[in-house]
Design an enzyme around this catalytic site. Structure first.
Site, PDB file in Angstrom:
ATOM      1  CE  LYS A   1      -6.083  -6.712  -5.456  1.00  0.00           C
ATOM      2  NZ  LYS A   1      -7.418  -6.948  -4.928  1.00  0.00           N
TER       3      LYS A   1
ATOM      4  CD  GLU B   1       2.667   7.126  -1.361  1.00  0.00           C
ATOM      5  OE1 GLU B   1       2.887   7.159  -0.135  1.00  0.00           O
ATOM      6  OE2 GLU B   1       2.944   8.058  -2.119  1.00  0.00           O
TER       7      GLU B   1
ATOM      8  CB  CYS C   1      -1.359   5.074   5.642  1.00  0.00           C
ATOM      9  SG  CYS C   1      -1.810   6.426   4.547  1.00  0.00           S
TER      10      CYS C   1
ATOM     11  CD  GLU D   1      -0.257   0.859   9.549  1.00  0.00           C
ATOM     12  OE1 GLU D   1       0.096  -0.229   9.054  1.00  0.00           O
ATOM     13  OE2 GLU D   1      -0.537   1.852   8.864  1.00  0.00           O
TER      14      GLU D   1
HETATM   15  P1  NAP Z   1      -2.799  -4.833   2.154  1.00  0.00           P
HETATM   16  O1  NAP Z   1      -3.207  -6.074   2.843  1.00  0.00           O
HETATM   17  O2  NAP Z   1      -1.380  -4.667   1.807  1.00  0.00           O
HETATM   18  O3  NAP Z   1      -3.729  -4.745   0.857  1.00  0.00           O
HETATM   19  C1  NAP Z   1      -3.601  -3.712  -0.051  1.00  0.00           C
HETATM   20  C2  NAP Z   1      -3.844  -4.225  -1.439  1.00  0.00           C
HETATM   21  O4  NAP Z   1      -2.868  -5.220  -1.729  1.00  0.00           O
HETATM   22  C3  NAP Z   1      -5.207  -4.884  -1.636  1.00  0.00           C
HETATM   23  O5  NAP Z   1      -5.697  -4.566  -2.915  1.00  0.00           O
HETATM   24  C4  NAP Z   1      -4.863  -6.368  -1.547  1.00  0.00           C
HETATM   25  O6  NAP Z   1      -5.740  -7.205  -2.261  1.00  0.00           O
HETATM   26  C5  NAP Z   1      -3.506  -6.396  -2.197  1.00  0.00           C
HETATM   27  N1  NAP Z   1      -2.710  -7.568  -1.855  1.00  0.00           N
HETATM   28  C6  NAP Z   1      -2.820  -8.391  -0.798  1.00  0.00           C
HETATM   29  N2  NAP Z   1      -1.895  -9.385  -0.861  1.00  0.00           N
HETATM   30  C7  NAP Z   1      -1.184  -9.173  -1.983  1.00  0.00           C
HETATM   31  C8  NAP Z   1      -0.091  -9.833  -2.612  1.00  0.00           C
HETATM   32  N3  NAP Z   1       0.464 -10.921  -2.079  1.00  0.00           N
HETATM   33  N4  NAP Z   1       0.381  -9.336  -3.765  1.00  0.00           N
HETATM   34  C9  NAP Z   1      -0.155  -8.232  -4.325  1.00  0.00           C
HETATM   35  N5  NAP Z   1      -1.213  -7.552  -3.779  1.00  0.00           N
HETATM   36  C10 NAP Z   1      -1.699  -8.013  -2.617  1.00  0.00           C
HETATM   37  O7  NAP Z   1      -3.160  -3.538   2.989  1.00  0.00           O
HETATM   38  P2  NAP Z   1      -4.579  -3.109   3.546  1.00  0.00           P
HETATM   39  O8  NAP Z   1      -4.817  -3.851   4.780  1.00  0.00           O
HETATM   40  O9  NAP Z   1      -5.609  -3.170   2.487  1.00  0.00           O
HETATM   41  O10 NAP Z   1      -4.350  -1.554   3.797  1.00  0.00           O
HETATM   42  C11 NAP Z   1      -3.820  -1.082   4.948  1.00  0.00           C
HETATM   43  C12 NAP Z   1      -2.354  -0.763   4.795  1.00  0.00           C
HETATM   44  O11 NAP Z   1      -2.171   0.177   3.746  1.00  0.00           O
HETATM   45  C13 NAP Z   1      -1.805  -0.111   6.021  1.00  0.00           C
HETATM   46  O12 NAP Z   1      -0.538  -0.606   6.340  1.00  0.00           O
HETATM   47  C14 NAP Z   1      -1.729   1.368   5.632  1.00  0.00           C
HETATM   48  O13 NAP Z   1      -0.808   2.103   6.395  1.00  0.00           O
HETATM   49  C15 NAP Z   1      -1.384   1.264   4.197  1.00  0.00           C
HETATM   50  N6  NAP Z   1      -1.745   2.497   3.469  1.00  0.00           N
HETATM   51  C16 NAP Z   1      -0.746   3.324   3.044  1.00  0.00           C
HETATM   52  C17 NAP Z   1      -1.052   4.509   2.410  1.00  0.00           C
HETATM   53  C18 NAP Z   1       0.033   5.449   1.939  1.00  0.00           C
HETATM   54  O14 NAP Z   1      -0.271   6.332   1.146  1.00  0.00           O
HETATM   55  N7  NAP Z   1       1.274   5.298   2.371  1.00  0.00           N
HETATM   56  C19 NAP Z   1      -2.398   4.853   2.185  1.00  0.00           C
HETATM   57  C20 NAP Z   1      -3.384   3.989   2.620  1.00  0.00           C
HETATM   58  C21 NAP Z   1      -3.042   2.801   3.254  1.00  0.00           C
HETATM   59  P3  NAP Z   1      -6.932  -7.993  -1.508  1.00  0.00           P
HETATM   60  O15 NAP Z   1      -7.781  -6.948  -0.909  1.00  0.00           O
HETATM   61  O16 NAP Z   1      -7.578  -8.722  -2.600  1.00  0.00           O
HETATM   62  O17 NAP Z   1      -6.289  -8.865  -0.479  1.00  0.00           O
END
Ligand code: NAP
Length: 459
Positions: free
Chosen positions: A157, A232, A266, A363
């Site tokens: 997804k 991650e 990230c 962050e």
């Molecule tokens: P996010 O809000 O957690 O969203 C990531 C994914 O999770 C999206 O596909 C989102 O779908 C989905 N999601 C949202 N709510 C959910 C729920 N309740 N249950 C299951 N899935 C859900 O994060 P983001 O804002 O997109 O990304 C930024 C974050 O990712 C930052 O904290 C960054 O540090 C982290 N990140 C980590 C890495 C690593 O390798 N450690 C790499 C890249 C990013 P929708 O878009 O449909 O809401």
């Protein structure tokens, strides 16, 4: 009428496309298909799986420009960075095309003469992935490629902000010859996908890249069926510049770490600790270099700083800047934002950062570099480690002894020593503490998709 996900260009606010918002029932059907397909796919010869991955890689190369443009349109990052992301994603497909052939078991000397013991590995089953918008294809590729290399079937997804490039990327896998049930995407809300994946007893593994908060809720959900998980999650990377650092190199690498994807990575440096003896020299050079980065629509070739992904992202970054200024920070360059058309924030460098500032504790996910000074390396290490996150950290020193002290003292999973871009397909990547669990990339990156069996035979 079915619901839709509207995909916007964050540089213009204009609609790019719409995709169907799938329901939980739609997702369940895809899980079922993945489950049925797995029965056949797990028996496919690893050399054949490798050949399919190689063909997929070839098609990715042929469609590089098209995918890069899609990434820039839906994510906003500069075209050069999007091209880099396509290459980076492809490098995982290439790497795991090779690793597919190297899933080895072992034999163990028995403690009884008439017994033989063997360890074998087999694919774990249906893998469900959820990925973020900041690297819409790379974060998926480093899950999809090892999963299918191992013989698993894979559903993903993508983030609702950036589904288009992910869909194109996976369509190419089908064009390369993978069966439809081997790789699938679902375009649904995070909540619906998360629930469908965690509740299904046919999904054997959840692999997630995104925020720590969502990661924790998926871990809770996955507990009900004791699923294997890889997480991650978020980061809050420190960047330490010691007094003997090569300042020009530190500036160049810090620019790469801080401003890639406008600071929406990230691993990007979120807080800078610079030795007091060189703080003025470093800050000035870093601010001068930051000022030169052209901000604008990523489709213009000379743009280096694109927009924030959306209004929430923009508001959070501006809140961090305003808080730092209110608490005595001095803005050396940048500091301003505009959301008249798209969500743009200037590359910003702030000196006089203190521990009380929000930006030194959360962050930011934006193009802001707060600089704090230190006098001893022990103090820098203690401050760098004073966070619940443990993803990436950077340090700059020409001293072998101090470098080793930092390397051993910093509690982070990914370290860049004189290097602002430390990750690559052939090395493991992942965080400590609340930044996650499990590793992606390198030989370690295929292990999460394999189960280990032992057979003890009396002969
Ligand atoms: P996010 O809000 O957690 O969203 C990531 C994914 O999770 C999206 O596909 C989102 O779908 C989905 N999601 C949202 N709510 C959910 C729920 N309740 N249950 C299951 N899935 C859900 O994060 P983001 O804002 O997109 O990304 C930024 C974050 O990712 C930052 O904290 C960054 O540090 C982290 N990140 C980590 C890495 C690593 O390798 N450690 C790499 C890249 C990013 P929708 O878009 O449909 O809401």
């Amino acid at each position: 009428m079915s619901e839709e996900i509207i995909v916007l260009n964050p540089a213009t606010g204009q609609e790019i496309d719409r995709v169907k918002k799938e329901s939980k029932a739609d997702i369940d059907k895809k899980i079922e298909k993945a489950h049925e397909t797995f029965k056949k796919f797990k028996k496919k010869n690893p050399h054949d799986r490798s050949a399919l991955l190689t063909e997929w890689s070839k098609l990715i190369g042929e469609h590089k420009e098209e995918i890069a443009e899609l990434i820039t349109k839906e994510n906003g990052k500069p075209l050069q960075e999007s091209r880099g992301e396509v290459d980076y994603a492809r490098s995982y497909v290439d790497y795991y095309a090779e690793e597919a052939k190297r899933v080895y078991g072992r034999t163990i000397p028995p403690h009884e003469d008439d017994v033989r013991m063997v360890v074998t590995k087999q694919p774990i089953g249906v893998v469900a992935a959820i990925t973020p918008w900041n690297f819409p294809i790379a974060m998926m590729a480093r899950k999809a490629a090892p999963a299918v290399a191992a013989g698993c079937t894979f559903l993903v997804k993508p983030a609702s902000a950036t589904p288009l490039s992910a869909m194109k990327f996976l369509d190419l896998a089908l064009e390369a010859g993978f069966d439809e049930g081997v790789v699938q995407y679902v375009t649904a809300s995070g909540k619906d996908a998360g629930e469908a994946f965690t509740e299904s007893d046919k999904v054997m593994k959840i692999t997630f890249t995104g925020s720590t908060a969502v990661g924790k809720s998926l871990m809770e959900g996955a507990a009900s069926t004791v699923k294997n998980i890889t997480m991650e999650l978020g980061g809050h990377a420190p960047l330490v510049v010691h007094k003997d650092a090569d300042i020009d190199m530190a500036v160049e690498q810090a620019i790469a770490s801080k401003f890639r994807n406008s600071g929406q990575t990230c691993v990007c440096a979120n807080r800078f600790y610079v030795h007091e003896d060189i703080a003025d020299a470093f800050s000035k050079k870093f601010a001068d270099a930051s000022k030169k980065l052209k901000m604008g629509n990523g489709l213009d070739e000379d743009v280096a700083i694109g927009p924030m992904i959306n209004e929430d992202g923009y508001d959070k970054v501006m809140r961090h800047i305003n808080d730092a200024e209110e608490k005595g920070g001095k803005i050396l360059t940048g500091g301003k934002g505009s959301k008249d058309e798209g969500y743009f924030i200037e590359p910003t460098v702030i000196t006089g950062a203190t521990d009380e500032m929000v930006i030194m504790n959360e962050e930011t996910f934006g193009p802001v570099a707060p600089i704090q000074t230190f006098s001893t390396l022990d103090e820098a290490i203690e401050k760098a480690n004073d966070t619940e996150y443990g993803l990436a950290a950077y340090f700059f020193t020409e001293s072998y002894r101090d470098g080793i002290k930092l390397q051993e003292g910093l509690d982070f999973g990914v370290l860049g020593w004189n290097n602002g871009k430390p990750s690559a397909a052939q090395i493991p990547f992942g965080g400590l503490k609340e930044s996650g669990m499990g590793r992606e990339g390198g030989p370690e990156g295929i292990e999460p998709y394999l189960e280990t069996k032992i057979t003890s035979m009396r002969v």
